[in-house]
Design a protein around this motif. Structure first.
Motif, short mmCIF file in Angstrom:
data_model
loop_
_atom_site.label_atom_id
_atom_site.label_comp_id
_atom_site.label_asym_id
_atom_site.label_seq_id
_atom_site.Cartn_x
_atom_site.Cartn_y
_atom_site.Cartn_z
N LEU A 148 40.85 17.45 34.71
CA LEU A 148 40.34 16.11 34.99
C LEU A 148 41.26 15.35 35.94
O LEU A 148 40.79 14.64 36.83
N GLU A 149 42.55 15.51 35.76
CA GLU A 149 43.49 14.84 36.65
C GLU A 149 43.45 15.47 38.04
O GLU A 149 43.56 14.78 39.06
N ARG A 151 40.87 16.90 39.44
CA ARG A 151 39.61 16.56 40.11
C ARG A 151 39.60 15.11 40.60
O ARG A 151 38.95 14.81 41.60
N ARG A 152 40.33 14.24 39.95
CA ARG A 152 40.33 12.83 40.31
C ARG A 152 40.83 12.64 41.73
O ARG A 152 41.91 13.10 42.08
N GLY A 153 40.04 11.96 42.52
CA GLY A 153 40.43 11.70 43.90
C GLY A 153 40.02 12.78 44.88
O GLY A 153 40.27 12.64 46.09
N ARG A 154 39.42 13.86 44.39
CA ARG A 154 38.95 14.93 45.29
C ARG A 154 37.43 14.96 45.31
O ARG A 154 36.78 14.85 44.27
N ARG A 161 30.39 21.33 35.13
CA ARG A 161 31.80 21.06 34.86
C ARG A 161 32.48 22.21 34.13
O ARG A 161 33.65 22.51 34.38
#
Length: 347
Positions: A148-149, A151-154, A161
């Motif tokens: 999750l971290e 994927r964040r910002g990408r 999922r």
């Protein structure tokens, strides 16, 4: 002589006028009833067309609900480590429904074949895309973050999922292991260059590197996922049940509307009434008019009696029809109407 001619014309004219009046009265009632039936028929036709359109939508809703339930069952089967491990073993070879069922040891009769083939292709493409996209993005390092971290910002085109998180974990494990081996090899090479380096024992940092997972938190996630799964299955089944019930109600409503439409197309006794009016017109209107137009100046008494008798026959037939039709309309009356004038006289 003129008196006889006047008497004959008066008689024939009276019979013709009487017949015309009867035909006008009864025929007018039939025409008004026919117009009303035509209006009812048009309304019933529009109702049928509307129900047909709603039935098409209801069939589509049922098909979508059943497909959603079948797809959920297939997804629950395919979202498994065994399937993705099979893809790893086969080096990403094209996946078929039969191969997926064999890899998962599943019974094909438990799943919709069309949905299964479609979802197998979907998971294979998703798995291949995730591998090709994530591998160059994940750094070759022993220090990695959770999915999750990461994927964040990408901007990742994630459609499933579970597939992406599983591929991410596998690539991370592989790159962590590779980085660890490279670090250990570098440490061994550095120790060998130092005096007495062979006597120095390396420190194991593997327990301090990687992603920390809380067993209690993992168990809580599993319980939450299980409850979510049960709620989703219940919701899908409810959706199928409601769609099926709505379609059944529409089919019943359409059947009743079709019966109403058929009843307005040809009411009972309509053809028989036309036959009676035709007979009355022939006996009480056509015969007198023809006699007045082409007959002799005078009529013998028997001819007059015959014309009067023919008129009375038409009138009697009309009265017979009215009595029979009244009996048919009673709850305890006739079960059906005669099909012709002959049946009206014999039954």
């Amino acid at each position: 002589m003129n008196v006889l001619i006047a008497d004959v014309n008066w008689l024939l004219s009276a019979l013709a006028q009487s017949s015309a009046a009867l035909i006008a009265i009864v025929g007018g009632l039939l025409v008004s009833r026919y117009v009303a039936l035509h209006a009812e028929q048009e309304a019933a036709k529009r109702r049928l067309a509307d129900l047909d359109r709603r039935l098409v939508e209801a069939d589509r809703s049922v098909a979508e609900a059943e497909r959603a339930l079948a797809q959920h069952a297939v997804d629950d089967l395919l979202e498994s480590d065994e399937l993705f491990e099979y893809l790893l073993k086969t080096q990403g070879a094209e996946l078929t429904a039969e191969a997926a069922l064999d890899a998962l040891d599943a019974d094909p009769e438990d799943y919709d074949v069309v949905v299964l083939e479609d979802r197998v292709g979907f998971y294979f493409n998703e798995w291949s895309t995730a591998v090709s996209v994530l591998f160059p993005l994940i750094p070759d390092s022993e220090e990695q973050v959770e999915w999750l971290e990461f994927r964040r910002g990408r901007d990742l085109a994630v459609r499933n999922r579970y597939t992406w998180s599983w591929v991410y974990d596998q690539i991370v494990d592989e790159k962590v292991e590779r980085a660890r081996k490279e670090r250990e090899a570098a440490e061994r090479a550095a120790r060998q260059k130092q005096p007495f380096g062979s006597l120095i024992k390396p420190v194991d940092y593997s327990s301090l590197i990687g992603r920390v997972q809380n067993p209690a938190l993992t168990a809580a996630y599993r319980i939450s996922d299980s409850q979510h799964e049960l709620a989703k299955v219940s919701d899908l089944r409810t959706r199928v049940s409601e769609a099926t019930g709505a379609r059944t109600a529409l089919r019943q409503e359409r059947r009743l509307a079709a019966e109403t439409f058929d009843a307005t197309r040809q009411p009972a006794g309509f053809v028989l009434a036309l036959q009676v009016l035709s007979f009355l017109a022939l006996c009480g209107l056509v015969v007198p008019v023809v006699v007045m137009g082409f007959g002799p100046m005078t009529l013998e008494p028997w001819a007059r009696a015959l014309i009067i008798a023919v008129f009375i026959m038409g009138l009697a037939l009309l009265l017979r029809f009215l009595y029979v039709y009244a009996s048919y309309l009673r709850a305890d009356g006739r079960a059906e109407l005669p099909r012709s004038v002959v049946g009206l006289l014999t039954r």
